[in-house]
Design a protein around this motif. Structure first.
Motif, PDB file in Angstrom:
ATOM      1  N   ARG A 115     -24.270 -14.048  26.375  1.00 45.01           N
ATOM      2  CA  ARG A 115     -23.353 -13.621  27.435  1.00 45.01           C
ATOM      3  C   ARG A 115     -21.998 -14.278  27.294  1.00 45.01           C
ATOM      4  NH1 ARG A 115     -27.107 -13.995  32.655  1.00 45.01           N
ATOM      5  NH2 ARG A 115     -27.522 -15.913  31.519  1.00 45.01           N
ATOM      6  N   ASP A 116     -20.970 -13.609  27.786  1.00 44.93           N
ATOM      7  CA  ASP A 116     -19.619 -14.166  27.759  1.00 44.93           C
ATOM      8  C   ASP A 116     -19.624 -15.532  28.442  1.00 44.93           C
ATOM      9  OD1 ASP A 116     -16.903 -14.122  27.218  1.00 44.93           O
ATOM     10  OD2 ASP A 116     -16.421 -13.307  29.208  1.00 44.93           O
TER      11      ASP A 116
ATOM     12  N   ASP B 137     -21.070 -18.239  27.258  1.00 48.00           N
ATOM     13  CA  ASP B 137     -22.240 -19.057  26.873  1.00 48.00           C
ATOM     14  C   ASP B 137     -21.840 -20.238  25.981  1.00 48.00           C
ATOM     15  OD1 ASP B 137     -24.112 -17.646  28.211  1.00 48.00           O
ATOM     16  OD2 ASP B 137     -25.106 -16.771  26.459  1.00 48.00           O
TER      17      ASP B 137
END
Lengths: 234, 249
Positions: free
Chosen positions: B91-92, B94
């Motif tokens: 995910r963005d 992370d």
């Protein structure tokens, strides 16, 4: 001059087994199964405590006369003891050597750690050490009576009640029995894989048997101190 | 996507390594994990820094060159090779930990590159068949039962990446060795060396300093090719059979 046809003499069977990590696991599997068989018999014998002092002490006496007149008094018991000592020593030495190898093979840990194996799998080594220490105490307590105050040879019923009338006796015993349960749960299934007896079709049955053995042994062994603590056996 | 990477940096085999933190921006979810590392390396090169060394070759999941332990998982969170792992699995924002395979038998060469030649020596010890050279033999001359062919193929899928060793708490190479032993031992072409193969390969595996099997099962979970844990059971069976037979001769 005749040339030798056989040039690669392989080492003996025993050498091959002991020197190989796979072979040493075989030693652990076989010795473990011997001890497991003994535990089942031992647990069933323990349950006689629920039928009174006469039956329990009588059973203990019968163990000494087992095999007579073919075997001398107590010989059957001593044969069992020797087999068990050999099994325990072989199991422990193989476990120690294999563990040393395993730890050496993974010298640096991952920074990002993840524990994914089951609790039973992760506790095999510490569980084994706990069991080894327990066996020493257990023999000194209820076989030789060395660490047992007021030990009466030939009266195991009373000795058992004495042990389980102390808080430490109960704690040591119950912790050890829980360790046995966990050890058997992973150990039985693993032994089957080590001996090459596992297969995809048999895996479910083996896992169920391992869990059932672990549960039955734990409940069977724990029932004795619980019965003494609750006054069912007195 | 914007990511924070914590990457193992180690100058060479003798140097001490440590985790270094990098920020990467502009990562597409369709990039593979290796393409994401390429992006990082391009930035590092432009900045005049040493790029992160990592193994890769075919980038289509069949060669076994790529490695990397990503967030504690060999080849990352999906059951595939690192080259086939895409950034959509993250995910963005992370933070991702990237480490090399860890095992005594796989020494770090540099950063994320480890020396896996121990596997080559296990193969040399018995991962072959004896076949006459020259013209190819008639394909149907040696019949192979379908279940045996399927069994052999399942094990032949092993690409020798070493994820099993990386995932094993004992640094054991049992799954790798067993897949090679089972692959050849079930086939008629592998029959002449059936006993020596398993004995020699297991002996070489031990000699390389790999650990033993405690049936934790992490190898089979990490294997990008789905080699089953039962493969080890099969090799144990072959090893015991060979040991008994060798003792009689």
């Amino acid at each position: 001059m005749a040339l030798a046809t056989r040039t690669d003499r392989r080492p003996s069977f025993a050498r091959t087994v002991w020197d190989s990590s796979v072979g040493k696991k075989t030693v652990m599997a076989v010795s473990g199964l011997i001890m497991l068989l003994y535990l089942v018999v031992h647990m069933l014998g323990n349950l006689k405590i629920f039928f009174g002092a006469a039956e329990f002490d009588g059973y203990a006496h019968w163990l000494r006369t087992l095999g007579e007149p073919f075997l001398h008094h107590e010989w059957a018991l001593w044969i069992v003891r020797v087999v068990l000592v050999v099994a325990v020593v072989a199991h422990a030495v193989a476990a120690y050597q294999l563990s040393r190898r395993d730890i050496k093979a993974r010298p640096s840990k991952y920074v990002h750690k993840k524990a994914r194996t089951s609790y039973a799998t992760r506790t095999m080594r510490w569980g084994g050490i706990i069991l080894a220490l327990f066996i020493v105490w257990h023999v000194l307590d209820l076989t030789t009576g060395t660490v047992h105050p007021d030990f009466q040879a030939g009266h195991p019923y009373q000795n058992v009640i004495d042990t389980f009338s102390t808080w430490y006796g109960n704690v040591i015993y119950i912790v050890a029995v829980l360790a046995v349960g966990l050890h058997v749960r992973h150990g039985f299934w693993s032994a089957a894989q080590t001996l090459g007896a596992g297969s995809r079709t048999r895996d479910r049955a083996l896992k169920i048997t391992a869990n059932a053995l672990a549960l039955v042994l734990t409940v069977g062994f724990v029932s004795v101190p619980v019965a003494v603590m609750t006054g069912v056996v007195s | 996507m914007k990511l924070t990477l914590r990457v193992w940096r180690q100058k060479n085999a003798d140097a001490d390594g440590a985790m270094s933190t990098y920020e990467v921006d502009g990562i597409s979810p369709d990039m593979s994990f290796l393409e994401m590392l390429d992006t990082l390396n391009e930035e590092l090169i432009l900045k005049g820094e040493d790029p992160v060394a990592f193994d890769h070759d075919c980038r289509e999941g069949i060669c076994g060159a790529c490695s990397l332990v990503i967030n504690g998982d060999a080849h990352g969170p999906e059951r595939t090779t690192t080259c086939q792992l895409h950034m959509r699995s993250f995910r963005d924002g992370d933070t991702i930990d990237v480490e090399p395979w860890r095992a005594a038998a796989f020494p770090v060469v540099k950063d994320l590159v480890v020396d896996r030649s121990a596997f080559d020596r296990i193969i040399q010890a018995g991962g072959y068949i004896t076949a006459p050279t020259g013209a190819a033999p008639e394909a149907h001359a040696t019949p192979v039962p379908k279940p045996d062919a399927d069994f052999a193929f399942e094990h032949a899928e092993c690409i020798g990446c070493g994820a099993c060793v990386a995932a094993c708490p004992n640094g054991s190479a049992m799954l790798f060795t067993s897949s090679k032993v089972n692959h050849l031992n079930v086939l008629p072409q592998g029959a002449p060396e059936r006993e020596t193969r398993v004995l020699d390969m297991v002996a070489q595996m031990d000699e390389e300093g790999f650990g033993g099997c405690t049936l934790a099962g992490e190898c089979a979970t990490a294997c990008p090719k789905g080699i089953p844990l039962m493969s080890i059971t099969g090799m144990n069976k072959e090893w015991l059979r060979a040991t008994r037979k060798a003792g009689k001769r």
